[in-house]
Design a protein around this motif. Structure first.
Motif: not given
Length: 230
Positions: A176-186
């Protein structure tokens, strides 16, 4: 009848209301103006200096309560600890003096969640993504990115985003990770396969603050069934 008499007669008719008035056309209703889009705060501006230039966060798709902020936070955890409040979709990075930086997060879907106490073994900038074999078995289309095939190259389409923190427990990788995402809606939703996601600008900020070996505590969400507690 003289001209003056004719004019006088017409005036009398108008005064008596015998001449039909032109009907008044009601004005078309004015549609209410749409609410103005929220302005992007500096912390969510584009980051063109990144290895893969990041666009600004689309804050119109992200509830304002999940924007990064510093808050009072009474806790028994020592400064430097990451606390993921899964039920409320927040991540807290504990600071000195009863304060914390709070970030909005997306969490694991029902049935793929994780909770427990562990450490951030290490962190990476623009990491490669290698879905675990169990995920590949569920989604065969991911086979080209499997561990055997070396994973997915870093970039804007990589599911781990701009940064990742790798969670280990008892000397073993939890996957499991703490990570980035481009999906602000999520952000604020349960959508990922167990990992904890932040918008890219937030994971970059957190990555710069966290040290290897920092403790992390993930609080379970009682509303999720089949919770896997570490």
């Amino acid at each position: 009848m003289g001209r003056r008499a004719v004019l006088a007669g017409m005036s009398a008719l108008l005064a008596s209301g015998c001449v039909a008035a032109r009907p008044t056309v009601p004005a078309a209703p004015i549609a209410p103006a749409p609410p103005p889009a929220p302005s992007v705060p500096p912390m969510y501006f584009a980051m063109p200096e990144e290895r893969f230039p990041l666009p600004a966060v689309d804050v119109s798709k992200m509830d304002r309560r999940y924007w990064r902020t510093d808050v009072d936070y009474a806790t028994q955890h020592r400064p430097g600890t990451i606390v993921v409040d899964t039920p409320n979709r927040y991540l807290y990075h504990v600071k000195q003096g009863g304060r914390a930086t709070r970030y909005g997060v997306g969490v694991g879907r029902q049935g793929f969640s994780w909770a427990g106490a562990a450490i951030v073994a290490y962190k990476r900038e623009w990491p490669r993504w290698t879905p675990p074999d169990e995920m590949v078995a569920r989604q065969p289309a991911l086979e080209p990115y499997s561990i055997a095939n070396g994973g997915m190259d870093p970039g804007l389409k990589n599911p781990l985003g701009a940064r990742a923190l790798y969670i280990h427990q008892g000397g073993k990788d939890t996957l499991y990770r703490v990570h980035g995402s481009p999906e602000a809606w999520s952000i604020g939703k349960a959508v990922s396969s167990g990992c904890i996601r932040l918008v890219n600008q937030d994971i970059i900020h957190l990555h710069a603050e966290v040290r290897d070996g920092s403790p992390i505590v993930v609080i379970p969400d009682p509303s999720m069934e089949h919770l896997l507690v570490g």
